[in-house]
Design an enzyme around this catalytic site. Structure first.
Site, PDB file in Angstrom:
ATOM      1  N   MET A 274     -50.631  49.150  71.093  1.00 46.83           N
ATOM      2  CA  MET A 274     -51.937  49.460  71.677  1.00 46.83           C
ATOM      3  C   MET A 274     -52.842  48.220  71.622  1.00 46.83           C
ATOM      4  O   MET A 274     -54.073  48.340  71.738  1.00 46.83           O
ATOM      5  CB  MET A 274     -52.576  50.638  70.940  1.00 46.83           C
ATOM      6  CG  MET A 274     -51.726  51.898  71.067  1.00 46.83           C
ATOM      7  SD  MET A 274     -52.646  53.425  70.893  1.00 46.83           S
ATOM      8  CE  MET A 274     -53.209  53.290  69.214  1.00 46.83           C
TER       9      MET A 274
ATOM     10  N   HIS B  31     -47.464  43.376  64.371  1.00 43.22           N
ATOM     11  CA  HIS B  31     -46.900  43.371  65.734  1.00 43.22           C
ATOM     12  C   HIS B  31     -46.056  42.099  65.929  1.00 43.22           C
ATOM     13  O   HIS B  31     -45.012  42.139  66.584  1.00 43.22           O
ATOM     14  CB  HIS B  31     -48.015  43.379  66.782  1.00 43.22           C
ATOM     15  CG  HIS B  31     -48.938  44.564  66.713  1.00 43.22           C
ATOM     16  ND1 HIS B  31     -50.249  44.458  66.320  1.00 43.22           N
ATOM     17  CD2 HIS B  31     -48.746  45.880  66.993  1.00 43.22           C
ATOM     18  CE1 HIS B  31     -50.832  45.645  66.379  1.00 43.22           C
ATOM     19  NE2 HIS B  31     -49.942  46.533  66.774  1.00 43.22           N
TER      20      HIS B  31
ATOM     21  N   GLN C 248     -52.979  60.353  72.665  1.00 41.63           N
ATOM     22  CA  GLN C 248     -52.640  60.472  71.245  1.00 41.63           C
ATOM     23  C   GLN C 248     -53.868  60.400  70.339  1.00 41.63           C
ATOM     24  O   GLN C 248     -53.735  60.449  69.118  1.00 41.63           O
ATOM     25  CB  GLN C 248     -51.598  59.422  70.848  1.00 41.63           C
ATOM     26  CG  GLN C 248     -52.109  57.993  70.797  1.00 41.63           C
ATOM     27  CD  GLN C 248     -50.991  56.999  70.565  1.00 41.63           C
ATOM     28  OE1 GLN C 248     -50.147  56.784  71.423  1.00 41.63           O
ATOM     29  NE2 GLN C 248     -50.958  56.394  69.385  1.00 41.63           N
TER      30      GLN C 248
ATOM     31  N   GLY D 124     -42.638  49.970  63.752  1.00 39.24           N
ATOM     32  CA  GLY D 124     -42.975  49.604  62.382  1.00 39.24           C
ATOM     33  C   GLY D 124     -42.840  50.771  61.414  1.00 39.24           C
ATOM     34  O   GLY D 124     -43.190  51.910  61.746  1.00 39.24           O
TER      35      GLY D 124
ATOM     36  N   LYS E  60     -44.700  51.063  59.023  1.00 42.36           N
ATOM     37  CA  LYS E  60     -46.101  51.406  58.729  1.00 42.36           C
ATOM     38  C   LYS E  60     -46.417  52.813  59.254  1.00 42.36           C
ATOM     39  O   LYS E  60     -47.110  53.582  58.607  1.00 42.36           O
ATOM     40  CB  LYS E  60     -46.999  50.344  59.378  1.00 42.36           C
ATOM     41  CG  LYS E  60     -48.378  50.762  59.765  1.00 42.36           C
ATOM     42  CD  LYS E  60     -49.332  50.632  58.620  1.00 42.36           C
ATOM     43  CE  LYS E  60     -50.771  50.879  58.959  1.00 42.36           C
ATOM     44  NZ  LYS E  60     -51.084  51.757  60.052  1.00 42.36           N
TER      45      LYS E  60
ATOM     46  N   VAL F 265     -45.920  44.922  57.391  1.00 40.28           N
ATOM     47  CA  VAL F 265     -46.520  43.635  57.039  1.00 40.28           C
ATOM     48  C   VAL F 265     -47.888  43.902  56.417  1.00 40.28           C
ATOM     49  O   VAL F 265     -48.668  44.701  56.941  1.00 40.28           O
ATOM     50  CB  VAL F 265     -46.665  42.727  58.280  1.00 40.28           C
ATOM     51  CG1 VAL F 265     -47.324  41.400  57.918  1.00 40.28           C
ATOM     52  CG2 VAL F 265     -45.295  42.483  58.914  1.00 40.28           C
TER      53      VAL F 265
HETATM   54  P1  AMP Z   1     -50.009  50.140  67.330  1.00 39.50           P
HETATM   55  O1  AMP Z   1     -50.462  49.012  68.180  1.00 39.50           O
HETATM   56  O2  AMP Z   1     -50.857  50.369  66.114  1.00 39.50           O
HETATM   57  O3  AMP Z   1     -49.711  51.389  68.116  1.00 39.50           O
HETATM   58  O4  AMP Z   1     -48.601  49.689  66.720  1.00 39.50           O
HETATM   59  C1  AMP Z   1     -47.554  49.248  67.538  1.00 39.50           C
HETATM   60  C2  AMP Z   1     -46.331  49.072  66.695  1.00 39.50           C
HETATM   61  O5  AMP Z   1     -46.588  48.125  65.657  1.00 39.50           O
HETATM   62  C3  AMP Z   1     -45.885  50.364  65.997  1.00 39.50           C
HETATM   63  O6  AMP Z   1     -44.471  50.438  66.009  1.00 39.50           O
HETATM   64  C4  AMP Z   1     -46.401  50.177  64.589  1.00 39.50           C
HETATM   65  O7  AMP Z   1     -45.684  50.900  63.612  1.00 39.50           O
HETATM   66  C5  AMP Z   1     -46.232  48.690  64.413  1.00 39.50           C
HETATM   67  N1  AMP Z   1     -47.104  48.183  63.344  1.00 39.50           N
HETATM   68  C6  AMP Z   1     -48.449  48.366  63.236  1.00 39.50           C
HETATM   69  N2  AMP Z   1     -48.909  47.813  62.096  1.00 39.50           N
HETATM   70  C7  AMP Z   1     -47.832  47.279  61.465  1.00 39.50           C
HETATM   71  C8  AMP Z   1     -47.638  46.569  60.237  1.00 39.50           C
HETATM   72  N3  AMP Z   1     -48.655  46.299  59.416  1.00 39.50           N
HETATM   73  N4  AMP Z   1     -46.386  46.160  59.923  1.00 39.50           N
HETATM   74  C9  AMP Z   1     -45.344  46.434  60.758  1.00 39.50           C
HETATM   75  N5  AMP Z   1     -45.458  47.087  61.919  1.00 39.50           N
HETATM   76  C10 AMP Z   1     -46.680  47.514  62.278  1.00 39.50           C
END
Ligand code: AMP
Length: 267
Positions: free
Chosen positions: A44, A51, A75, A161, A163, A190
């Site tokens: 996002m 990321h 979502q 992730g 996370k 991370v």
């Molecule tokens: P988002 O942009 O928050 O929807 O996350 C996109 C992807 O990045 C998802 O697969 C998350 O799980 C992953 N992600 C977000 N934060 C982290 C982090 N701190 N470490 C690893 N992956 C992450």
């Protein structure tokens, strides 16, 4: 809708191929040999090193790497959370380029939801607990958009992730349930040096709140039971949405200021 996340026509990072529409993605994907591996990182935006690690893993494994940036309204439960979701397209393109992405794709809501969300993917068990309990319909939105993105990108590998461990699990189970032909690759969380899991929403925390937020990880790691961890957070006046063990993991969601943060660890 967040149309400002659309990529302008003139790229800042010349090595990146920038696309906006599903049609552009379909055409690009059709031009790629079916023998090539295509790694996909759906996000996002407001990218950080978490990321970045997903992109680096994809770069190691695959011949081509696609990053999508789409702030998926279906979502979000709270309009203010959606409206306040951070965007940083210029720095996102820089990070994507440095981490080795080949394509950055930023579709719009109207292009991704020609049905205006009449059709959705629903899971009826694991999606109803933890984040699904606090955020009804959240995982319908996640699974639906992931299905749509997969159908357009047709990746051989997709990176998620740990996370967001509940999301990773549900996406994996959806891929199995619908016989989707790709590999879901989990990537470790991370963290900042404080232990705080990196998140786009951390940008909305004040410096004092960021220090407090680091307690979330230490309380998960340094305690023996969910009750003990919850006690520790309560002593710091941190509001807990849930703190529970499932399988071999301990999951937590808290609210600090007006920001909701989640984390999990293996136990
Ligand atoms: P988002 O942009 O928050 O929807 O996350 C996109 C992807 O990045 C998802 O697969 C998350 O799980 C992953 N992600 C977000 N934060 C982290 C982090 N701190 N470490 C690893 N992956 C992450």
């Amino acid at each position: 809708m967040k149309s400002h996340s659309q990529v302008r026509k003139r790229p800042i990072e010349p090595m990146l191929k920038l696309m906006n529409t599903p049609q552009e993605m379909i055409e690009w994907r059709s031009s790629v040999s079916s023998k090539k591996t295509v790694g996909f990182v759906p996000t996002m935006g407001a990218l950080h090193q978490g990321h970045g690690l997903l992109l680096k893993k994809a770069r190691q494994d695959c011949e081509l790497v696609v990053l999508s940036i789409f702030v998926n309204p279906t979502q979000f439960n709270e309009k203010t959370d959606f409206d306040n979701y951070p965007t940083s397209l210029d720095s996102d393109l820089k990070l994507a380029s440095e981490a080795g992405a080949d394509v950055v794709w930023t579709p719009s809501y109207s292009a991704m939801y020609p049905d205006d969300f009449r059709f959705k993917v629903t899971e009826n068990s694991f999606s109803k607990i933890l984040c699904g309990k606090d955020r009804p319909g959240h995982f319908d939105g996640v699974l639906t958009v992931v299905m749509k993105l997969f159908n357009l990108v047709r990746p051989t590998h997709a990176y998620f992730g740990e996370k967001d461990f509940q999301q990773l699990t549900l996406v994996n189970q959806m891929v199995e349930a619908f016989f989707m032909n790709l590999l879901i690759v989990p990537v470790p969380t991370v963290r900042e040096t404080s232990g705080l899991a990196m998140s786009s929403r951390n940008a909305r925390l004040s410096p004092q709140e960021q220090i407090l937020a680091a307690e979330v990880y230490s309380s998960l790691r340094e305690t023996k039971s969910p009750a003990e961890a919850a006690q520790r957070l309560k002593e710091k006046s941190i509001q807990i949405d849930y703190l529970e063990d499932h399988g071999n993991r301990r999951f937590v969601a808290v609210r600090i200021g007006n920001v909701r943060l989640i984390d999990n660890v293996e136990i």
